[in-house]
Design a protein around this motif. Structure first.
Motif, PDB file in Angstrom:
ATOM      1  N   THR A 120       0.830  -1.212   0.000  1.00 42.62           N
ATOM      2  CA  THR A 120       0.000   0.000   0.000  1.00 42.62           C
ATOM      3  C   THR A 120       0.863   1.260   0.000  1.00 42.62           C
ATOM      4  O   THR A 120       0.447   2.299  -0.522  1.00 42.62           O
ATOM      5  CB  THR A 120      -0.949   0.005   1.216  1.00 42.62           C
ATOM      6  OG1 THR A 120      -0.198  -0.243   2.408  1.00 42.62           O
ATOM      7  CG2 THR A 120      -2.022  -1.070   1.064  1.00 42.62           C
ATOM      8  N   TRP A 123       1.674   1.826  -3.518  1.00 39.96           N
ATOM      9  CA  TRP A 123       0.479   2.395  -4.153  1.00 39.96           C
ATOM     10  C   TRP A 123       0.429   3.906  -3.895  1.00 39.96           C
ATOM     11  O   TRP A 123       0.067   4.682  -4.791  1.00 39.96           O
ATOM     12  CB  TRP A 123      -0.773   1.703  -3.618  1.00 39.96           C
ATOM     13  CG  TRP A 123      -2.057   2.190  -4.205  1.00 39.96           C
ATOM     14  CD1 TRP A 123      -2.222   2.883  -5.370  1.00 39.96           C
ATOM     15  CD2 TRP A 123      -3.372   2.043  -3.647  1.00 39.96           C
ATOM     16  NE1 TRP A 123      -3.565   3.174  -5.579  1.00 39.96           N
ATOM     17  CE2 TRP A 123      -4.282   2.664  -4.537  1.00 39.96           C
ATOM     18  CE3 TRP A 123      -3.865   1.432  -2.496  1.00 39.96           C
ATOM     19  CZ2 TRP A 123      -5.656   2.696  -4.296  1.00 39.96           C
ATOM     20  CZ3 TRP A 123      -5.240   1.451  -2.250  1.00 39.96           C
ATOM     21  CH2 TRP A 123      -6.123   2.083  -3.146  1.00 39.96           C
ATOM     22  N   ALA A 152      -4.455   5.119   0.158  1.00 39.08           N
ATOM     23  CA  ALA A 152      -3.340   4.176   0.249  1.00 39.08           C
ATOM     24  C   ALA A 152      -2.498   4.439   1.490  1.00 39.08           C
ATOM     25  O   ALA A 152      -2.044   3.492   2.150  1.00 39.08           O
ATOM     26  CB  ALA A 152      -2.477   4.276  -1.011  1.00 39.08           C
TER      27      ALA A 152
END
Length: 225
Positions: A120, A123, A152
Motif C-alpha cells: 500500500t 500504491w 493508500a
C-alpha cells in the motif's frame, strides 16, 4: 502538473519513474521492519521483494513484446520505454513470487502480512506519480490520484498498526480492492468488458475475492518467535 522532474537536452527524468523507484526502495526498507514483526528472516524477505520487483519488470516487458512484436521489431527501444504493467503481468509476478517463497521455505501467509503495508505504501507513491504526470483524470473531480494516495497512506498505517494480529494481508487486500472499486466511479469510465465493468473494476473485485479467500486460509493468530 510536472510530468518531468528533470529535462536537459535529450535527457529526461520522468517524475512518475522517480516516485515509483523511491516508493519501491522505501517499501523494501520497511519490509525489514515488518519481517521481524511476523518472525521472518528480514534478509530472506528482502531477497523475495527484489525477486518480485524484477519479475514484474521482466515479465511485463516480455508480455509487451509478445503482444506487440511487429512494433518491437521496428522500434524496440521506444516500445520498451512504454509503461507495461498489466493485470496479466501482475498475475504472473504473483505466481513467480509464490514459487520463490515456496522454494526458499519462507512461510507464505506471514510473508504476505509483512508485505501488506509495503504494497500500500508503493500504491501511495504510484498515485502521487500519476498525479504529477496527470494520468489519472477524474469524471467528477480534476484528478483521482490525490484521493487514491490518501486512501493508500491510510491503509499503510492501518496495516502496519495491526501487523501483529492475524488476517492483515487479507483485510488489506479486501480494503484496497473496495477502495479501488469505489474510486473508479470518480474516474473517467474505461472500456466496458464484462457485465458493464471496466478492467480496473474487475481487478478490484478480484482483489476483494482473493482477500476473502486469504482470510479463510489465514490462521487465527501469528505464532510467537
Amino acid at each position: 502538473m510536472h510530468p518531468n522532474l528533470l529535462h536537459i537536452g535529450s535527457i529526461t527524468l520522468p517524475t512518475f519513474g522517480v516516485l515509483a523507484a523511491l516508493g519501491l526502495m522505501i517499501a523494501l526498507a520497511l519490509s525489514q521492519r515488518t519481517a521481524r514483526l511476523v518472525h521472518i528472516d528480514p534478509d530472506k524477505l528482502w531477497d523475495a521483494g527484489l525477486l518480485s520487483v524484477l519479475a514484474a519488470f521482466i515479465l511485463s516487458r516480455l508480455l509487451l513484446i509478445a503482444t506487440h512484436f511487429a512494433a518491437f521489431r521496428q522500434y524496440p527501444i521506444l516500445l520498451l520505454a512504454v509503461p507495461s504493467l498489466t493485470p496479466t503481468g501482475l498475475l504472473l509476478t504473483a505466481i513467480a513470487t509464490l514459487l520463490w517463497l515456496h522454494f526458499k521455505r519462507i512461510p507464505i501467509l506471514p510473508a504476505l502480512d509483512a508485505w501488506a503495508p509495503c504494497a500500500t505504501l508503493i500504491w501511495t507513491f504510484l498515485a502521487l506519480g500519476h498525479f504529477a504526470e496527470g494520468s489519472d483524470p477524474g469524471l467528477r473531480v480534476p484528478s483521482v490520484a490525490p484521493y487514491a494516495a490518501i486512501v493508500a497512506l491510510i491503509l499503510t498505517a492501518a496495516a502496519y498498526a495491526t501487523l501483529k494480529r492475524a488476517h492483515t494481508a487479507a483485510i488489506t487486500l479486501i480494503a484496497a480492492g473496495a477502495a479501488q472499486f469505489l474510486l473508479s466511479f470518480l474516474r473517467q469510465p474505461g472500456e466496458a468488458t464484462i457485465a458493464g465493468l471496466d478492467a480496473l473494476q474487475l481487478v478490484a473485485l478480484g482483489m476483494i475475492i482473493a482477500g476473502c479467500v486469504l482470510f479463510v486460509a489465514t490462521p487465527g493468530e501469528i505464532a510467537p518467535a
